[in-house]
Motif scaffolding. Structure first.
Motif, short mmCIF file in Angstrom:
data_model
loop_
_atom_site.label_atom_id
_atom_site.label_comp_id
_atom_site.label_asym_id
_atom_site.label_seq_id
_atom_site.Cartn_x
_atom_site.Cartn_y
_atom_site.Cartn_z
N UNK A 312 0.80 -1.22 0.00
CA UNK A 312 0.00 0.00 0.00
C UNK A 312 0.84 1.27 0.00
N UNK A 313 2.15 1.15 0.27
CA UNK A 313 2.99 2.32 0.50
C UNK A 313 3.43 2.93 -0.83
N UNK A 314 4.13 4.05 -0.72
CA UNK A 314 4.60 4.77 -1.90
C UNK A 314 5.59 3.93 -2.71
N UNK A 315 5.76 4.32 -3.97
CA UNK A 315 6.70 3.69 -4.92
C UNK A 315 6.40 2.21 -5.14
N UNK A 316 5.12 1.83 -5.01
CA UNK A 316 4.74 0.45 -5.29
C UNK A 316 4.90 0.13 -6.77
N UNK A 317 4.69 1.12 -7.62
CA UNK A 317 4.78 0.88 -9.07
C UNK A 317 6.19 0.48 -9.47
N UNK A 318 7.20 1.16 -8.88
CA UNK A 318 8.58 0.81 -9.23
C UNK A 318 8.95 -0.58 -8.74
N UNK A 319 8.49 -0.95 -7.55
CA UNK A 319 8.76 -2.29 -7.04
C UNK A 319 8.09 -3.36 -7.90
N UNK A 320 6.84 -3.11 -8.29
CA UNK A 320 6.13 -4.07 -9.14
C UNK A 320 6.81 -4.21 -10.50
N UNK A 321 7.31 -3.09 -11.04
CA UNK A 321 8.00 -3.16 -12.32
C UNK A 321 9.22 -4.05 -12.28
N UNK A 322 10.01 -3.94 -11.21
CA UNK A 322 11.21 -4.77 -11.09
C UNK A 322 10.83 -6.24 -10.93
N UNK A 323 9.80 -6.52 -10.14
CA UNK A 323 9.41 -7.91 -9.88
C UNK A 323 8.84 -8.56 -11.14
N UNK A 324 7.95 -7.86 -11.83
CA UNK A 324 7.34 -8.44 -13.03
C UNK A 324 8.36 -8.59 -14.15
N UNK A 325 9.33 -7.69 -14.20
CA UNK A 325 10.35 -7.77 -15.25
C UNK A 325 11.21 -9.02 -15.09
N UNK A 326 11.33 -9.53 -13.88
CA UNK A 326 12.16 -10.71 -13.61
C UNK A 326 11.33 -11.93 -13.20
N UNK A 327 10.07 -11.93 -13.55
CA UNK A 327 9.21 -13.05 -13.16
C UNK A 327 9.53 -14.31 -13.97
N UNK A 328 10.16 -14.13 -15.14
CA UNK A 328 10.59 -15.27 -15.94
C UNK A 328 12.10 -15.37 -16.04
N UNK A 329 12.79 -14.95 -14.99
CA UNK A 329 14.26 -14.92 -15.00
C UNK A 329 14.83 -16.33 -15.10
N UNK A 330 15.96 -16.50 -15.81
CA UNK A 330 16.59 -17.83 -15.85
C UNK A 330 17.18 -18.27 -14.52
#
Length: 838
Positions: A312-330
């Motif tokens: 719920x806190x600030x900068x959630x969008x940036x955290x989600x972007x990093x996580x989703x970008x590496x959701x299929x990481x090798x």
């Protein structure tokens, strides 16, 4: 030298003056006169001598006592020694190369040394003070002179250290230096660890008062030591998890900053702004470490923990972007961390009211599109953790359209009439109250834990549309790639493109099929039909879709049909045809047996009614499949076969031994096993001779099952008893489980009392054999080794027999040659030798 100077020196008194002689009695030679006349420049000082002062001084010294004179000379020597040391410390001699030589009267050469003081070179003010002192303007005190002397000595020592030549260290000294360096590094490490612990404890005890300690911890995170760097990141993670508030921080505007507020408000503003700035810097540092191998795991652990703890806190969008970008990481660690975090967001929507779910699904949809559906399957399996409330908004709609009673209508009419009679003042007052209530309700909704029902429904609709957009994109991409692979099947570049997301896509469609709009049901069934038959007409079937993927398409089609049974009228005959052909394409070890067992249960066991020809075709095909597959697949097929025979009475005629399959053979008089359509196979004209071979199977459970099926009664008044499912049979007899070779007998026996000859008790399931003793694996291993030894002996015997035959034929040819040669010779001559062959 200092000790020698301090020793008292004996004072030598000046010699007595010569006796006074008058000038008349002094005789001067001519040579002395000539010398003086020639050297007047050197002897001119004699005329200027002050004889009176000299005599006065000599007489004064001679009259002084010895003790006083000794003290006087000591002071004088000390002063001269101090002055000499000062000159030695502060003066620099010029090299001979830079000075010109001087020749004396004797003819000898010597070099002058120009002396310059450091103070005069470095400090021009000192020269001015010294010049002024010489003129008598400034006089230094004793304290100033001592301080000046100490300063000059320190500078001289520093210069002496710099000028010392480097001495090579011995091995022992080098080892000691390394040990000292390690000790200092360990001490520094421990001190920084203690500092981090102190700052963290202070923040956790009183965050508002010690909020500035966050900046100190962030500064420690810039250390070059990797261990300290990681400890700093983890310390900030623990602190942020504890002190992050349960609301989203909004910084004050410029107008709000200009307003006068209390001290508590100022303190709170300072706390929030500092927390937000340090949190932002911390996230930027973590994002910068995303692709550094040494810090990657720590960085993603911090990012995922923060997103899971405070979505719920600030900068959630940036955290989600990093996580989703590496959701299929090798990297397995990074991928599992990201997937578990996204699943936690989907399951714990109370922390963020569903907003993070919508954002995450959108980002995943964009990521799948950008990567052209080439991602790890785990990146799409996170959607299986989604949950949709189907009854959301139903209560609100029911309340909205609920019929009102007569009393409520009368009351409402009375209130309306009363409101019309009120004056303008009361009306304006009511309008003001209504406006205030609306504002209060809006504020309550903004801060309430649960969002509005309609807003929640809108977010669910948006999430569901994004999920199905991803699923349909994957199906379309798979169809296009399958068409390309079929077109390029004959060329060398016909390698099929992999479909890693198809399996999780089909799983998701099977789970959420009841939520699909009916307008898209027909298109979805057509897509699944094309995918299930992809490559079935060509020889290179493996270039399109695998057997497991085609089976999955059939399963999803049946799930979609059953979840929308009232609204759909779809013919699924094509899927039965595909299953009939896929059964023979299945290969144990290559394809997934769980998917085959699920398809058998979904399409054959759970179906309400089957055509007699189709059921007989599947019975014959499953019996054939059981002969050439593993124990688990064979057991699943036999369980399905028995289920079909129990539901279709006429198909039991396959158990008879009459020619033509018994009394009922159907419209097709001959069995065609190579036909692709089960309705045209004519399986009723055949016999289940495979059960006779299966009754001799090495696995006791399969042999018992085949025996029970072969002894099944063909009467029409059979009592149907439930059996285990194909999925359960496959799991129980899978070779991956160590106890699968001798599984426990969980199947219940029939409680109905039957006669011994009826054989109806065998309908309950697998009947235990007479010999219930456990199988000795060592005995089986010995038998197998003896069997293979016998085979080896047979092969060796065959090779020896072949060699013997070749030798015998060569000997026979040699004999024939000899006989032919003997027949050509005269009869009088006899052969001296004879060949005997044993």
């Amino acid at each position: 030298m200092g000790a020698k100077r301090k020793q008292k020196q004996k004072i030598i008194l000046p010699p007595d003056l010569p006796p006074e002689v008058s000038e008349d009695e002094i005789e001067i030679s001519d040579e002395d006169k000539d010398f003086v006349d020639k050297n007047k420049e050197y002897a001119g000082f004699l005329s200027t001598l002050d004889t009176q002062s000299i005599t006065k001084h000599v007489t004064r010294v001679a009259d002084v006592k010895e003790d006083a004179l000794e003290a006087f000379y000591e002071k004088r020597l000390k002063r001269k020694s101090l002055q000499k040391e000062k000159e030695e410390d502060t003066e620099l001699q010029v090299d001979r190369v830079d000075a010109l030589p001087v020749k004396t009267l004797d003819g000898q050469l010597y070099y002058r040394t120009a002396k310059t003081t450091k103070a005069s070179e470095n400090d021009p003010t000192e020269e001015e003070t010294s010049g002024a002192a010489d003129k008598g303007i400034v006089k230094l005190t004793k304290a100033e002179r001592r301080a000046k002397l100490k300063k000059s000595k320190k500078e001289a020592k520093k210069q002496g250290k710099d000028a010392e030549p480097e001495v090579e260290q011995t091995p022992q000294e080098a080892v000691l230096a390394e040990v000292k360096q390690d000790l200092t590094a360990e001490e520094a490490f421990e001190s920084k660890k203690n500092k981090l612990a102190e700052l963290g404890m202070a923040l956790l005890s009183d965050p508002e008062s010690n909020i500035k300690s966050l900046k100190e911890i962030l500064q420690i995170c810039k250390d070059n030591n990797h261990a300290i760097f990681k400890l700093g990141l983890l310390s900030l993670l623990a602190v942020f998890k504890d002190i992050i508030p349960g609301y989203r921080i909004r910084l004050p505007t410029e107008k709000e900053l200009e307003m006068k507020v209390s001290k508590d408000v100022k303190k709170m503003r300072l706390y929030e702004s500092t927390l937000l700035s340090v949190y932002k810097a911390y996230l930027q540092k973590l994002a910068a470490l995303e692709k550094q191998p040494s810090f990657q795991h720590v960085a993603f652990r911090c990012i995922c923990t923060l997103l899971e703890a405070a979505p719920h806190f600030n900068f959630r969008e940036s955290l989600l972007g990093v996580v989703i970008r590496n959701i299929g990481s090798p990297d397995d660690v990074v991928r599992k961390l990201c997937c578990s975090t996204v699943k936690s967001l989907f399951t714990n929507e109370g922390k963020h009211n569903g907003e993070a779910t919508v954002e995450a699904v959108r980002l995943i949809a964009n990521h799948v599109k950008a990567q052209n559906c080439q991602l790890h399957p785990d990146s799409l399996e996170v959607f299986l953790s989604l949950s949709f409330d189907e009854d959301l908004g139903r209560a609100a709609r029911d309340e909205k359209f609920k019929p009102q009673s007569k009393k409520s209508k009368k009351k409402k009419h009375y209130e309306e009439a009363r409101q019309q009679k009120e004056n303008e003042k009361k009306r304006s007052r009511q309008e003001l109250l209504a406006k205030t209530r609306e504002e209060v309700v809006a504020d309550y909704k903004a801060v309430a834990f649960a969002p509005d029902v309609m807003e929640r429904r809108g977010m669910q609709t948006e999430t569901l549309s994004a999920v199905f957009e991803i699923y349909f994109r994957i199906l379309k991409h798979t169809m296009q790639s399958a068409a390309r692979s079929e077109a390029n099947a004959g060329s060398s570049t016909g390698a099929a493109e992999p479909h890693p997301l198809l399996a999780p896509c089909l799983k998701g469609l099977g789970k959420f099929s009841h939520l699909i709009d009916l307008d898209f049901m027909g298109d979805l069934i057509n897509y699944l039909k094309k995918l299930a038959s992809a490559g079935s007409d060509s020889e290179n079937t493996s270039k399109c879709l695998t057997v497991s993927e085609r089976l999955h398409c059939c399963i999803v089609a049946f799930k979609v049909m059953r979840s929308n049974l009232d609204a759909l009228n779809v013919d699924l005959q094509d899927f039965f045809v595909q299953l009939y052909n896929i059964i023979l394409e299945y290969r144990p070890g290559r394809d997934l047996g769980e998917v085959l067992a699920e398809a058998l249960k979904m399409m054959l066991c759970d179906d309400r009614q089957h055509d007699m020809q189709k059921a007989a075709a599947f019975v014959k095909r499953l019996a054939t499949f059981s002969l050439c597959s593993g124990s688990a697949e064979s057991m699943a097929a036999l369980v399905t076969l028995k289920h079909l025979l129990l539901k279709n009475v006429k198909c039991r005629n396959l158990l008879e031994n009459d020619a033509g399959g018994g009394s009922v053979s159907g419209s097709i008089a001959k069995y065609h096993p190579d036909v692709s359509d089960p309705n045209l196979s004519g399986a009723l004209a055949s016999v289940l001779w495979e059960l006779n071979l299966l009754s001799q199977h090495y696995h006791p459970a399969i042999s018992n099952m085949a025996s029970s099926i072969s002894t099944m009664n063909t009467a029409h008044n059979q009592v149907y008893l439930s059996t285990i499912s194909p999925q359960q049979a496959f799991m129980d007899y899978s070779l991956e489980r160590p106890e699968s070779f001798n599984p426990p007998n969980d199947i219940k026996k029939s409680t109905n009392k039957r006669k011994r000859g009826s054989g109806s008790s065998l309908l309950a399931g697998i009947e235990p054999s007479a010999d219930t003793s456990p199988i000795d694996e060592d005995d089986v291993r010995k038998k197998l080794s003896a069997h293979f030894a016998l085979l080896r002996d047979i092969k060796e015997n065959q090779s020896l027999r072949a060699k013997l035959d070749s030798t015998t034929t060569s000997i026979q040819l040699y004999e024939e040659y000899k006989q032919h040669k003997k027949a050509k010779k005269p009869k009088t001559k006899k052969s001296k030798t004879s060949l005997t062959v044993k």
